[in-house]
Structures are given as structure tokens and as C-alpha cells.
Design an enzyme around this catalytic site. Structure first.
Site, PDB file in Angstrom:
ATOM      1  N   HIS A 198      -7.523   9.434  -2.269  1.00 29.54           N
ATOM      2  CA  HIS A 198      -6.949   9.407  -0.911  1.00 29.54           C
ATOM      3  C   HIS A 198      -7.915   9.981   0.129  1.00 29.54           C
ATOM      4  O   HIS A 198      -7.951   9.529   1.274  1.00 29.54           O
ATOM      5  CB  HIS A 198      -5.627  10.190  -0.906  1.00 29.54           C
ATOM      6  N   TYR A 242       3.038   9.860  -0.208  1.00 26.37           N
ATOM      7  CA  TYR A 242       4.114   9.306   0.631  1.00 26.37           C
ATOM      8  C   TYR A 242       5.507   9.561   0.051  1.00 26.37           C
ATOM      9  O   TYR A 242       6.507   9.360   0.728  1.00 26.37           O
ATOM     10  CB  TYR A 242       3.926   7.786   0.839  1.00 26.37           C
ATOM     11  N   ASP A 267       0.840  -1.202   0.000  1.00 31.61           N
ATOM     12  CA  ASP A 267       0.000   0.000   0.000  1.00 31.61           C
ATOM     13  C   ASP A 267       0.873   1.249   0.000  1.00 31.61           C
ATOM     14  O   ASP A 267       1.634   1.476   0.936  1.00 31.61           O
ATOM     15  CB  ASP A 267      -0.883   0.017   1.258  1.00 31.61           C
ATOM     16  N   LYS A 326      -2.524   5.851  -4.379  1.00 32.86           N
ATOM     17  CA  LYS A 326      -3.636   6.789  -4.141  1.00 32.86           C
ATOM     18  C   LYS A 326      -3.401   8.132  -4.815  1.00 32.86           C
ATOM     19  O   LYS A 326      -2.267   8.603  -4.905  1.00 32.86           O
ATOM     20  CB  LYS A 326      -3.805   7.011  -2.624  1.00 32.86           C
TER      21      LYS A 326
HETATM   22  N1  LIG Z   1      -5.517   6.231   3.540  1.00 36.39           N
HETATM   23  C1  LIG Z   1      -5.019   6.986   4.493  1.00 36.39           C
HETATM   24  O1  LIG Z   1      -5.428   8.151   4.675  1.00 36.39           O
HETATM   25  C2  LIG Z   1      -3.962   6.415   5.390  1.00 36.39           C
HETATM   26  C3  LIG Z   1      -3.627   7.094   6.586  1.00 36.39           C
HETATM   27  C4  LIG Z   1      -2.661   6.516   7.407  1.00 36.39           C
HETATM   28  C5  LIG Z   1      -2.048   5.336   7.037  1.00 36.39           C
HETATM   29  N2  LIG Z   1      -2.354   4.708   5.855  1.00 36.39           N
HETATM   30  C6  LIG Z   1      -1.707   3.431   5.431  1.00 36.39           C
HETATM   31  O2  LIG Z   1      -1.769   2.515   6.495  1.00 36.39           O
HETATM   32  C7  LIG Z   1      -0.456   2.111   6.879  1.00 36.39           C
HETATM   33  C8  LIG Z   1      -0.360   1.782   8.345  1.00 36.39           C
HETATM   34  O3  LIG Z   1      -0.692   2.879   9.149  1.00 36.39           O
HETATM   35  P1  LIG Z   1       0.381   3.608  10.064  1.00 36.39           P
HETATM   36  O4  LIG Z   1       1.702   3.597   9.376  1.00 36.39           O
HETATM   37  O5  LIG Z   1      -0.222   4.902  10.428  1.00 36.39           O
HETATM   38  O6  LIG Z   1       0.396   2.755  11.394  1.00 36.39           O
HETATM   39  P2  LIG Z   1       0.581   1.247  11.915  1.00 36.39           P
HETATM   40  O7  LIG Z   1       0.896   0.331  10.799  1.00 36.39           O
HETATM   41  O8  LIG Z   1      -0.606   0.969  12.750  1.00 36.39           O
HETATM   42  O9  LIG Z   1       1.829   1.397  12.883  1.00 36.39           O
HETATM   43  C9  LIG Z   1       3.119   1.619  12.390  1.00 36.39           C
HETATM   44  C10 LIG Z   1       4.072   1.781  13.574  1.00 36.39           C
HETATM   45  O10 LIG Z   1       4.134   0.558  14.305  1.00 36.39           O
HETATM   46  C11 LIG Z   1       5.472   0.092  14.376  1.00 36.39           C
HETATM   47  N3  LIG Z   1       5.385  -1.384  14.301  1.00 36.39           N
HETATM   48  C12 LIG Z   1       5.109  -2.125  13.196  1.00 36.39           C
HETATM   49  N4  LIG Z   1       5.039  -3.439  13.496  1.00 36.39           N
HETATM   50  C13 LIG Z   1       5.286  -3.541  14.834  1.00 36.39           C
HETATM   51  C14 LIG Z   1       5.356  -4.637  15.722  1.00 36.39           C
HETATM   52  N5  LIG Z   1       5.145  -5.885  15.294  1.00 36.39           N
HETATM   53  N6  LIG Z   1       5.638  -4.379  17.025  1.00 36.39           N
HETATM   54  C15 LIG Z   1       5.842  -3.111  17.442  1.00 36.39           C
HETATM   55  N7  LIG Z   1       5.797  -2.033  16.650  1.00 36.39           N
HETATM   56  C16 LIG Z   1       5.508  -2.240  15.342  1.00 36.39           C
HETATM   57  C17 LIG Z   1       6.179   0.733  13.202  1.00 36.39           C
HETATM   58  O11 LIG Z   1       7.562   0.909  13.446  1.00 36.39           O
HETATM   59  P3  LIG Z   1       8.713   0.140  12.584  1.00 36.39           P
HETATM   60  O12 LIG Z   1       8.553   0.552  11.145  1.00 36.39           O
HETATM   61  O13 LIG Z   1       9.986   0.618  13.182  1.00 36.39           O
HETATM   62  O14 LIG Z   1       8.491  -1.335  12.784  1.00 36.39           O
HETATM   63  C18 LIG Z   1       5.482   2.087  13.150  1.00 36.39           C
HETATM   64  O15 LIG Z   1       6.028   2.978  14.111  1.00 36.39           O
HETATM   65  C19 LIG Z   1       0.406   3.312   6.434  1.00 36.39           C
HETATM   66  O16 LIG Z   1       1.785   2.999   6.410  1.00 36.39           O
HETATM   67  C20 LIG Z   1      -0.213   3.603   5.105  1.00 36.39           C
HETATM   68  O17 LIG Z   1       0.225   2.663   4.121  1.00 36.39           O
HETATM   69  C21 LIG Z   1      -3.332   5.248   5.041  1.00 36.39           C
END
Ligand SMILES: NC(=O)c1ccc[n+]([C@@H]2O[C@H](COP(=O)([O-])OP(=O)(O)OC[C@H]3O[C@@H](n4cnc5c(N)ncnc54)[C@H](OP(=O)(O)O)[C@@H]3O)[C@@H](O)[C@H]2O)c1
Ligand SMILES: *[C@@H]1O[C@H](CO)[C@@H](O)[C@H](O)[C@H]1NC(C)=O
Ligand SMILES: *[C@@H]1O[C@H](CO)[C@@H](O)[C@H](O)[C@H]1NC(C)=O
Length: 308
Positions: free
Chosen positions: A134, A72, A67, A101
Site C-alpha cells: 500500500h 479499507y 480495487d 493491498k
Molecule cells: N493506494 C492508495 O493509497 C489510495 C489512496 C486513495 C484512494 N485509493 C483508491 O482509489 C479510489 C478512488 O479514490 P477516491 O475514493 O479517493 O476518489 P475519487 O474516486 O476520485 O472520488 C470519489 C468521490 O467522488 C464521488 N463521485 C463518484 N462518481 C461521481 C460522479 N460521476 N459525479 C459526481 N461525483 C462522483 C463519490 O461519491 P459517491 O460514492 O456518492 O458517488 C466520492 O465522493 C479509492 O476508492 C481507492 O480504491 C487508493
């Protein structure tokens, strides 16, 4: 031997996987295309240089869905990662599912195809599998609000699909009213709505509305407050109810959170650039939670969004 092999092939088929199989099963979208039910998240400006290796780690670990987004600023690095795994022969293009997106400043109908072509050039691909608006909010390049109806943007999305530049089209951060406006005024129903969902923001109503319209739901920021994020948000990783469920299944609390989302038929998008965590985050397909455990985790809901 032959019998054994065909049993394996049938099993693979049954699971929607083949060859060097992906770990996540697939789900059929309302347009007939198949989507792997867990995707690698890639957002984080400071992590852009790590995205090429992250994609390599992910594909090696069995991810088949990536994704990303024009916003980004990492499509080029992700493209390099995809080129690596294709060259290594780990996967064929048709076994990969790439989501990107359209950013808010490209909502004008005639900008959509151009914006997607730009993303494709950066990714080094001739099509993506899923293209999302998006957000419903149109902006000018300076970030000020633009007066463009997302119904016009959606027409541009339909054109992109007709041109074969994307297999499926969908939306992100849309509410039920906005989805129903698209449904009432367009030929194509969005295949996906990507929204924030995690144990502090369970979104039962919007998810039910999407499912009632045959729209698949991708869950972004799936870990919510179970990973380091701001101060004092509870429940966190040490919550005794979560720790006890994690112990029962010999999994981490973060794996339980992903399984919770999968058991709700959602498509979580865990982001990591760390190889061990990338592996751990897809090692969630060998168990299920009970309805009681799902209800317990849903009871953590506070309607708290990370981004507001
Ligand atoms: N459509 C939208 O508007 C929108 C908005 C926000 C996000 N997104 C998408 O959704 C994805 C995920 O959301 P997000 O990045 O906000 O948050 P997330 O995936 O919920 O959390 C990411 C965080 O968790 C850490 N992490 C990952 N796996 C872990 C584990 N097993 N144990 C402990 N910590 C862990 C990562 O650090 P490390 O990398 O150091 O492991 C990072 O700091 C985004 O990357 C993006 O692709 C879309
Ligand atoms: C528990 O999980 C760990 C890490 O995945 C694994 O190494 C270990 O063998 C598992 N223990 C049991 C009892 O299954
Ligand atoms: C969350 O929002 C829903 C729908 O508006 C509401 O029914 C529910 O009570 C809210 N829950 C909390 C904990 O605020």
C-alpha cells in the site's frame, strides 16, 4: 448467421472481452497477466455497508476490476458482492480482476503471506489478481514508524505470488528511486504502481518513469477536485474549458476526467456507491480526447495532492 457470430467473436477477442463482456479493454502487464483498464474504487469507512450492493451494480454495469485494501475494512462486504455476482452467473471468477493491498503494519517479510491469506479469507477467494504494497512506509501497529526495508516486504510479496495467492504483485505510492531499488535488488519488477493522479496532480514525470520500466500505472482519486472535496479548489466542475469539452462529446465533466486518464494510458479507479454514478463512470469507452484537449487538461496541474 454463423459468419455474423464469428465476426462478433473476433471483435470480442480483439477487444480482450468475451461472453458477458466487461466494458473496459484490458492491458497486458509486464508479467503477461491482463488488467482491465478501469477499476471500481471502494475506499470510505462510512460506505462499508454499501459495498456489497456497489459491487453488484458495478459488475452489472460492466466493471470487471475491483480495487480494495486491508486498510479499507470492507473486504468482507466486497466478498459478499463477488459471491452474489458469481452465484447470479454474471461472471466467472477468471473474468474478474480483484486488487487488494498490504497495510503498513504488516511489512515484515514473514507477515506478508499471512496478511494476504487474511484478506483472501475475508474476500472469500483463493487468489487475488493483484496484491500491492500500500505504501513504502512501514509502521508498527500503533502507527509509529517501523524499521523495515520495503525490499524485505517485496520478498514476501514474491513468496505470495509463488504460492499462487496472487497472480501479480505491485506497489502503491512508490517514487522512481524506490522502484529502482526494488528493480536493482529483486527478481521481480512490480507490475503496477498505484498513485494519486488527476488534473490538479498530473504526475507526468513519475508516470513516464513507470512506463519506461514497463510498469502499469493505476490512478487513484481520479476525479481530483472535480468532485466535492474541501473548499475552494479550482478548477472545479464548472470550469468553462471542461464544460465545453464535455458538451462536445455529450458527456459529464467527470467522464471527461476519466477519459483524460485513459487517453494517457492510465488505469483510473473511480469510487462510487451510487448506481447511476457507477454506471456513468464506466460509460467512457465510446470516445477519445484530442491531443490538444489532453494538453489543456494537463495544464491544470498544480502538483496538488489531496492527501497532504
Ligand atoms: N493506494 C492508495 O493509497 C489510495 C489512496 C486513495 C484512494 N485509493 C483508491 O482509489 C479510489 C478512488 O479514490 P477516491 O475514493 O479517493 O476518489 P475519487 O474516486 O476520485 O472520488 C470519489 C468521490 O467522488 C464521488 N463521485 C463518484 N462518481 C461521481 C460522479 N460521476 N459525479 C459526481 N461525483 C462522483 C463519490 O461519491 P459517491 O460514492 O456518492 O458517488 C466520492 O465522493 C479509492 O476508492 C481507492 O480504491 C487508493
Ligand atoms: C447524450 O447523452 C445522454 C445520456 O447518456 C443520452 O441519453 C442522449 O441520447 C445523448 N444525446 C446525443 C445527441 O447523443
Ligand atoms: C510540478 O512539479 C514539476 C516537477 O517538480 C515542476 O517541473 C513543475 O513546474 C511543477 N508545476 C507546478 C504548477 O508547480
Amino acid at each position: 448467421m454463423k459468419l455474423f457470430l464469428s465476426a462478433v467473436a473476433i471483435f470480442a477477442l480483439f477487444n480482450g472481452i468475451s461472453g458477458l463482456a466487461g466494458k473496459a479493454p484490458t492491458k497486458v502487464l509486464n508479467d503477461g497477466n491482463k488488467i482491465p483498464t478501469l477499476a471500481l474504487g471502494t475506499f470510505g469507512f462510512e460506505d462499508i455497508p454499501k459495498m456489497r450492493s456497489a459491487v453488484n451494480y458495478a459488475i452489472e454495469a460492466g466493471y470487471r476490476h475491483i480495487d480494495t485494501a486491508a486498510l479499507y475494512d470492507n473486504e468482507q462486504e466486497i466478498g459478499k458482492g463477488i459471491s452474489d455476482v458469481l452465484k447470479k452467473g454474471l461472471v466467472k471468477r477468471e473474468e474478474l480482476f480483484v486488487t487488494t493491498k498490504l497495510w503498513n503494519d504488516k511489512h515484515a517479510r514473514d507477515q506478508v503471506v499471512l496478511a494476504l491469506r487474511e484478506s483472501l479469507a475475508k474476500l472469500g477467494l483463493d487468489y487475488v489478481d493483484l496484491y500491492l504494497i500500500h505504501s513504502p512506509e512501514a509502521m508498527n501497529e500503533d502507527g509509529s514508524p517501523a524499521n523495515i526495508d520495503y525490499l524485505d516486504t517485496w520478498k514476501g510479496m514474491e513468496e505470495a505470488k509463488q504460492l499462487g495467492l496472487t497472480k501479480s504483485i505491485g506497489v502503491s505510492n512508490f517514487n522512481t528511486e524506490q522502484i529502482d531499488r526494488i528493480k536493482a535488488n529483486s527478481k521481480t519488477v512490480p507490475a503496477v504502481n498505484q498513485i494519486e493522479i488527476h488534473p490538479s496532480n498530473t504526475q507526468e514525470k513519475l508516470v513516464a518513469d513507470c512506463f519506461a520500466r514497463n510498469i502499469a500505472v493505476m490512478a487513484y482519486s481520479p476525479f481530483g477536485f472535480f468532485v466535492k472535496r474541501g473548499e475552494g479548489n479550482k478548477p472545479g466542475n464548472d470550469d468553462p474549458r471542461m464544460v465545453s469539452i464535455a458538451k462536445k462529446y455529450n458527456k459529464s465533466v467527470t467522464q471527461i476526467v476519466l477519459r483524460y486518464l485513459l487517453d494517457r494510458d492510465l488505469i483510473p479507479i473511480p469510487k462510487s456507491t451510487n448506481q447511476a454514478r457507477i454506471q456513468q463512470n464506466i460509460d467512457v469507452f465510446d470516445f477519445h480526447l484530442t491531443p490538444q484537449e489532453i494538453a489543456t487538461i494537463s495544464s491544470f496541474n498544480k502538483n496538488t495532492s489531496i492527501f497532504s
